[in-house]
Design a protein around this motif. Sequence first.
Motif, PDB file in Angstrom:
ATOM      1  N   GLN A  42       0.835  -1.084   0.000  1.00 46.66           N
ATOM      2  CA  GLN A  42      -0.085   0.033  -0.032  1.00 46.66           C
ATOM      3  C   GLN A  42       0.782   1.254   0.068  1.00 46.66           C
ATOM      4  O   GLN A  42       0.451   2.273   0.235  1.00 46.66           O
ATOM      5  N   THR A  43       2.109   0.938  -0.560  1.00 49.43           N
ATOM      6  CA  THR A  43       2.808   2.621  -0.611  1.00 49.43           C
ATOM      7  C   THR A  43       2.137   3.344  -1.540  1.00 49.43           C
ATOM      8  O   THR A  43       2.098   4.387  -1.494  1.00 49.43           O
ATOM      9  N   THR A  44       1.735   2.716  -2.804  1.00 49.73           N
ATOM     10  CA  THR A  44       1.012   3.513  -3.861  1.00 49.73           C
ATOM     11  C   THR A  44      -0.436   3.757  -3.498  1.00 49.73           C
ATOM     12  O   THR A  44      -1.069   2.799  -3.168  1.00 49.73           O
ATOM     13  N   ARG A  45      -0.727   5.002  -3.411  1.00 51.97           N
ATOM     14  CA  ARG A  45      -2.151   5.313  -3.093  1.00 51.97           C
ATOM     15  C   ARG A  45      -2.810   6.071  -4.100  1.00 51.97           C
ATOM     16  O   ARG A  45      -4.155   5.941  -3.979  1.00 51.97           O
ATOM     17  N   HIS A  46      -2.087   6.489  -4.996  1.00 48.55           N
ATOM     18  CA  HIS A  46      -2.898   7.279  -6.072  1.00 48.55           C
ATOM     19  C   HIS A  46      -2.608   6.767  -7.544  1.00 48.55           C
ATOM     20  O   HIS A  46      -1.469   5.941  -7.859  1.00 48.55           O
ATOM     21  N   ARG A  47      -3.497   7.061  -8.737  1.00 48.37           N
ATOM     22  CA  ARG A  47      -3.008   6.818  -9.828  1.00 48.37           C
ATOM     23  C   ARG A  47      -2.011   8.007 -10.156  1.00 48.37           C
ATOM     24  O   ARG A  47      -2.392   8.920 -10.230  1.00 48.37           O
ATOM     25  N   ILE A  48      -0.981   7.663 -10.829  1.00 55.69           N
ATOM     26  CA  ILE A  48      -0.094   8.487 -11.406  1.00 55.69           C
ATOM     27  C   ILE A  48       0.534   8.107 -12.812  1.00 55.69           C
ATOM     28  O   ILE A  48       0.488   6.903 -13.075  1.00 55.69           O
ATOM     29  N   LEU A  49       0.506   8.944 -13.664  1.00 59.21           N
ATOM     30  CA  LEU A  49       0.802   8.717 -15.273  1.00 59.21           C
ATOM     31  C   LEU A  49       2.354   9.110 -15.301  1.00 59.21           C
ATOM     32  O   LEU A  49       2.926   9.955 -14.656  1.00 59.21           O
ATOM     33  N   GLY A  50       3.026   8.166 -15.867  1.00 58.53           N
ATOM     34  CA  GLY A  50       4.427   8.167 -16.362  1.00 58.53           C
ATOM     35  C   GLY A  50       4.630   8.036 -17.686  1.00 58.53           C
ATOM     36  O   GLY A  50       4.097   7.068 -18.529  1.00 58.53           O
ATOM     37  N   ILE A  51       5.154   9.034 -18.295  1.00 54.58           N
ATOM     38  CA  ILE A  51       5.028   9.122 -19.744  1.00 54.58           C
ATOM     39  C   ILE A  51       6.333   9.059 -20.559  1.00 54.58           C
ATOM     40  O   ILE A  51       7.336   9.635 -19.950  1.00 54.58           O
ATOM     41  N   LYS A  52       6.439   8.180 -21.344  1.00 47.02           N
ATOM     42  CA  LYS A  52       7.668   7.827 -22.172  1.00 47.02           C
ATOM     43  C   LYS A  52       7.408   8.200 -23.525  1.00 47.02           C
ATOM     44  O   LYS A  52       6.764   7.718 -24.070  1.00 47.02           O
ATOM     45  N   THR A  53       8.645   9.010 -23.767  1.00 44.73           N
ATOM     46  CA  THR A  53       8.325   9.535 -25.380  1.00 44.73           C
ATOM     47  C   THR A  53       9.574   8.889 -26.136  1.00 44.73           C
ATOM     48  O   THR A  53      10.603   9.289 -25.610  1.00 44.73           O
ATOM     49  N   THR A  54       9.378   8.120 -27.238  1.00 45.71           N
ATOM     50  CA  THR A  54      10.400   7.774 -28.027  1.00 45.71           C
ATOM     51  C   THR A  54      10.301   7.882 -29.490  1.00 45.71           C
ATOM     52  O   THR A  54       9.067   8.704 -29.995  1.00 45.71           O
ATOM     53  N   GLU A  55      11.185   7.596 -30.353  1.00 46.94           N
ATOM     54  CA  GLU A  55      10.912   7.931 -31.741  1.00 46.94           C
ATOM     55  C   GLU A  55       9.764   7.047 -32.400  1.00 46.94           C
ATOM     56  O   GLU A  55       9.109   7.226 -33.202  1.00 46.94           O
ATOM     57  N   LEU A  56       9.573   5.644 -31.672  1.00 47.02           N
ATOM     58  CA  LEU A  56       8.267   4.947 -32.110  1.00 47.02           C
ATOM     59  C   LEU A  56       6.865   5.209 -31.556  1.00 47.02           C
ATOM     60  O   LEU A  56       5.893   4.982 -32.099  1.00 47.02           O
ATOM     61  N   GLY A  57       6.798   6.006 -30.407  1.00 50.29           N
ATOM     62  CA  GLY A  57       5.596   6.277 -30.050  1.00 50.29           C
ATOM     63  C   GLY A  57       5.659   7.265 -28.502  1.00 50.29           C
ATOM     64  O   GLY A  57       6.948   7.405 -27.859  1.00 50.29           O
ATOM     65  N   GLN A  58       4.189   7.338 -28.076  1.00 52.83           N
ATOM     66  CA  GLN A  58       4.339   7.947 -26.614  1.00 52.83           C
ATOM     67  C   GLN A  58       3.561   6.960 -25.865  1.00 52.83           C
ATOM     68  O   GLN A  58       2.388   6.597 -26.176  1.00 52.83           O
ATOM     69  N   PHE A  59       4.278   6.401 -24.896  1.00 52.00           N
ATOM     70  CA  PHE A  59       3.499   5.561 -24.143  1.00 52.00           C
ATOM     71  C   PHE A  59       3.388   5.909 -22.707  1.00 52.00           C
ATOM     72  O   PHE A  59       4.169   6.430 -21.719  1.00 52.00           O
ATOM     73  N   ILE A  60       2.000   5.970 -22.180  1.00 47.65           N
ATOM     74  CA  ILE A  60       1.689   6.584 -20.993  1.00 47.65           C
ATOM     75  C   ILE A  60       1.212   5.448 -19.941  1.00 47.65           C
ATOM     76  O   ILE A  60       0.228   4.970 -20.054  1.00 47.65           O
ATOM     77  N   TYR A  61       2.109   5.208 -19.019  1.00 42.64           N
ATOM     78  CA  TYR A  61       1.836   4.344 -17.990  1.00 42.64           C
ATOM     79  C   TYR A  61       1.032   4.841 -16.806  1.00 42.64           C
ATOM     80  O   TYR A  61       1.509   5.822 -16.267  1.00 42.64           O
ATOM     81  N   VAL A  62       0.079   3.978 -16.394  1.00 40.09           N
ATOM     82  CA  VAL A  62      -0.805   4.338 -15.109  1.00 40.09           C
ATOM     83  C   VAL A  62      -0.334   3.480 -14.079  1.00 40.09           C
ATOM     84  O   VAL A  62      -0.614   2.361 -14.172  1.00 40.09           O
ATOM     85  N   ASP A  63       0.493   4.171 -13.014  1.00 34.32           N
ATOM     86  CA  ASP A  63       0.740   3.355 -11.817  1.00 34.32           C
ATOM     87  C   ASP A  63      -0.589   3.386 -10.914  1.00 34.32           C
ATOM     88  O   ASP A  63      -0.961   4.465 -10.811  1.00 34.32           O
ATOM     89  N   THR A  64      -0.897   2.037 -10.297  1.00 37.20           N
ATOM     90  CA  THR A  64      -1.983   2.054  -9.491  1.00 37.20           C
ATOM     91  C   THR A  64      -1.979   1.657  -8.368  1.00 37.20           C
ATOM     92  O   THR A  64      -0.834   0.988  -8.042  1.00 37.20           O
ATOM     93  N   PRO A  65      -2.644   1.980  -7.348  1.00 39.43           N
ATOM     94  CA  PRO A  65      -2.386   1.259  -6.153  1.00 39.43           C
ATOM     95  C   PRO A  65      -2.889  -0.402  -6.142  1.00 39.43           C
ATOM     96  O   PRO A  65      -3.790  -0.505  -7.031  1.00 39.43           O
ATOM     97  N   LEU A 186       7.091  14.259 -18.322  1.00 44.43           N
ATOM     98  CA  LEU A 186       7.354  12.872 -17.655  1.00 44.43           C
ATOM     99  C   LEU A 186       6.261  12.572 -16.961  1.00 44.43           C
ATOM    100  O   LEU A 186       6.180  11.171 -16.819  1.00 44.43           O
ATOM    101  N   THR A 187       5.223  13.331 -16.297  1.00 43.86           N
ATOM    102  CA  THR A 187       4.146  12.984 -15.669  1.00 43.86           C
ATOM    103  C   THR A 187       2.925  14.316 -15.901  1.00 43.86           C
ATOM    104  O   THR A 187       3.330  15.178 -16.170  1.00 43.86           O
ATOM    105  N   ASP A 188       1.749  13.763 -15.493  1.00 39.98           N
ATOM    106  CA  ASP A 188       0.467  14.704 -15.253  1.00 39.98           C
ATOM    107  C   ASP A 188       0.483  15.218 -14.041  1.00 39.98           C
ATOM    108  O   ASP A 188      -0.212  16.083 -13.913  1.00 39.98           O
ATOM    109  N   ARG A 189       1.366  14.845 -12.994  1.00 38.81           N
ATOM    110  CA  ARG A 189       1.251  15.226 -11.706  1.00 38.81           C
ATOM    111  C   ARG A 189       1.909  16.518 -11.416  1.00 38.81           C
ATOM    112  O   ARG A 189       3.003  16.649 -12.209  1.00 38.81           O
ATOM    113  N   SER A 190       1.617  17.489 -10.620  1.00 42.39           N
ATOM    114  CA  SER A 190       2.463  18.549 -10.247  1.00 42.39           C
ATOM    115  C   SER A 190       3.658  18.250  -9.527  1.00 42.39           C
ATOM    116  O   SER A 190       3.607  17.026  -8.778  1.00 42.39           O
ATOM    117  N   SER A 191       4.345  19.165  -9.258  1.00 39.23           N
ATOM    118  CA  SER A 191       5.722  19.382  -8.644  1.00 39.23           C
ATOM    119  C   SER A 191       5.204  19.108  -7.147  1.00 39.23           C
ATOM    120  O   SER A 191       6.054  18.417  -6.376  1.00 39.23           O
TER     121      SER A 191
END
Length: 301
Positions: A42-65, A186-191
């Motif tokens: 239960q360390t992760t409590r929120h959904r967090i988007l991690g964004i990886k952009t490469t020459e092939l595409g943009q992959f948006i990873y959703v970390d979940t509790p 890198l993410t949709d979350r604020s600093s």
Amino acid sequence: MNDQPAFRSGYVAIIGRPNVGKSTLINRVLGQKLCITSRRPQTTRHRILGIKTTELGQFIYVDTPGIHSDGKRAMNRYMNRAAAASVEDVDVVVFVIEGMKWTEEDERVLQKLKETSKPVILVMNKIDKLEDKATLFPQVEKLDALFKFTDIVPLSARKGINLESLEESIYKLMPEGEMIFDEDQLTDRSSRFLAAEMVREKLFRHLGQELPYSLTVDIEQFEDDNGMYRISAVIYVERSGQKSIVIGKKGELLKQVGKDAREDMEKLFDCKVFLQLWVKVREGWSDNERMLRNLGYNDDL
């Protein structure tokens, strides 16, 4: 004739029971620490988007509790809702389990996945701990019989073993499309949010077995002072006894938490950080829906 592969973009939900390495996997894929990690469930409590952009595409990873069976407290219900909602609006689901283990909680997650039409990749994490790799194949066959997984990928998120196979599988399943976020985002979350998470991670790591799960972190001040961030954070606990645990003998534990969190913030924000921490008691916050919302536990995030 254009041999350039199609640019693809979309969302990938990383789901599973608590403590199987979901956040570690995202950090490894991104090549940067974004999601907080610890050995504690239960360390992760929120959904967090991690964004990886490469020459092939943009992959948006959703970390979940982690999805778990305990839904008695408002906090647990919130985390289960956040995890379940993540599956609805993505293009690919990555279901993470721990190596050779298959538990009742894994089975519960699988039952939820049977309700989705999304492609599901099964990740067998922590294979670096396996003494005999020959045992992998029969386990893969067993797991393959449980559900129509698009792919089954054994890997080690901690050591980065076989990560390329997972990313290749994800790429093949992604729809063709334009970038959704800016190339350098890198993410949709604020600093401000990330700063609170870093303080919470250090509390998890330093408190160990004594950790009061009923703690959260609220950023009261976040200011840019000529290139230096001035950050003030309040650590809320539910009982006065927990307050003394968090502060530690002569304030040493809180001081160490602050030092470690500040160093991580300076790496992520790439600037000097002045961090102040306080500990306050707010009784019953983790089982009060209104208090949870006031502290940033919102279903729309």
